[in-house]
Motif scaffolding. Structure first.
Motif, mmCIF file in Angstrom:
data_model
loop_
_atom_site.group_PDB
_atom_site.id
_atom_site.type_symbol
_atom_site.label_atom_id
_atom_site.label_comp_id
_atom_site.label_asym_id
_atom_site.label_seq_id
_atom_site.Cartn_x
_atom_site.Cartn_y
_atom_site.Cartn_z
ATOM 1 N N PRO A 15 0.804 -1.217 0.000
ATOM 2 C CA PRO A 15 0.000 0.000 0.000
ATOM 3 C C PRO A 15 0.843 1.276 0.000
ATOM 4 O O PRO A 15 0.450 2.282 -0.583
ATOM 5 N N GLY A 16 2.007 1.221 0.629
ATOM 6 C CA GLY A 16 2.863 2.407 0.680
ATOM 7 C C GLY A 16 3.282 2.905 -0.687
ATOM 8 O O GLY A 16 3.440 4.111 -0.906
ATOM 9 N N ARG A 17 3.454 1.994 -1.633
ATOM 10 C CA ARG A 17 3.826 2.406 -2.988
ATOM 11 C C ARG A 17 2.686 3.178 -3.632
ATOM 12 O O ARG A 17 2.903 4.167 -4.324
ATOM 13 N N PHE A 18 1.447 2.746 -3.368
ATOM 14 C CA PHE A 18 0.289 3.476 -3.890
ATOM 15 C C PHE A 18 0.173 4.841 -3.217
ATOM 16 O O PHE A 18 -0.178 5.829 -3.861
ATOM 17 N N ILE A 19 0.466 4.873 -1.922
ATOM 18 C CA ILE A 19 0.431 6.155 -1.211
ATOM 19 C C ILE A 19 1.458 7.104 -1.823
ATOM 20 O O ILE A 19 1.157 8.275 -2.079
ATOM 21 N N GLN A 20 2.650 6.605 -2.087
ATOM 22 C CA GLN A 20 3.701 7.442 -2.671
ATOM 23 C C GLN A 20 3.294 7.956 -4.055
ATOM 24 O O GLN A 20 3.330 9.154 -4.301
ATOM 25 N N LEU A 48 4.820 3.883 6.447
ATOM 26 C CA LEU A 48 3.918 3.250 5.481
ATOM 27 C C LEU A 48 4.529 3.284 4.085
ATOM 28 O O LEU A 48 4.554 2.269 3.379
ATOM 29 N N VAL A 49 5.014 4.451 3.686
ATOM 30 C CA VAL A 49 5.584 4.616 2.351
ATOM 31 C C VAL A 49 6.799 3.710 2.166
ATOM 32 O O VAL A 49 6.984 3.097 1.116
ATOM 33 N N LYS A 50 7.621 3.575 3.182
ATOM 34 C CA LYS A 50 8.833 2.754 3.090
ATOM 35 C C LYS A 50 8.566 1.263 3.329
ATOM 36 O O LYS A 50 9.471 0.448 3.247
ATOM 37 N N TRP A 74 -7.978 -0.526 0.362
ATOM 38 C CA TRP A 74 -6.697 -0.353 1.035
ATOM 39 C C TRP A 74 -6.333 -1.584 1.861
ATOM 40 O O TRP A 74 -5.186 -2.019 1.859
ATOM 41 N N LEU A 75 -7.312 -2.159 2.541
ATOM 42 C CA LEU A 75 -7.044 -3.358 3.346
ATOM 43 C C LEU A 75 -6.696 -4.557 2.459
ATOM 44 O O LEU A 75 -5.874 -5.393 2.824
#
Length: 103
Positions: A15-20, A48-50, A74-75
């Motif tokens: 998910p962090g990659r999508f957030i980034q 989260l991003v990392k 997201w989950l």
């Protein structure tokens, strides 16, 4: 409903990659700005991003509200990563030795 049980050859996108890419990069936000919008610490967003922190139900609700995506979306991203990681863990090889219940 059929479930695809074929093992994935590569780890699902966390998910962090999508957030980034889909939130920070696309909207020109810093991690600090996103943290303020989500009402969490910058450290939480950074982890989260990392990929150092798993996405929680609470964070899924926050991201769902922010992005208009379902919290379930997201989950599901996090669940896919968690299951893949569990399948790669040698300690979980014992799962193959469990005899299924007869139906």
């Amino acid at each position: 409903m059929s479930v695809d049980r074929r093992p994935l050859e590569r780890r699902p996108t966390p998910p962090g990659r999508f957030i980034q890419h889909d939130i920070l990069d696309e909207h020109g936000l810093t991690q600090e700005q996103l943290a303020q919008r989500l009402r969490v610490s910058r450290l939480t967003v950074n982890e989260l991003v990392k990929g150092k922190r798993a996405l929680t139900a609470s964070m899924a609700l926050r991201l769902g509200r922010l992005t208009g995506q379902s919290p379930d979306y997201w989950l599901a991203l996090q669940r896919a990563v968690d299951l893949w990681d569990a399948r790669q863990d040698p300690d979980n090889q014992i799962v193959e030795e469990i005899e299924p219940l007869q139906t």
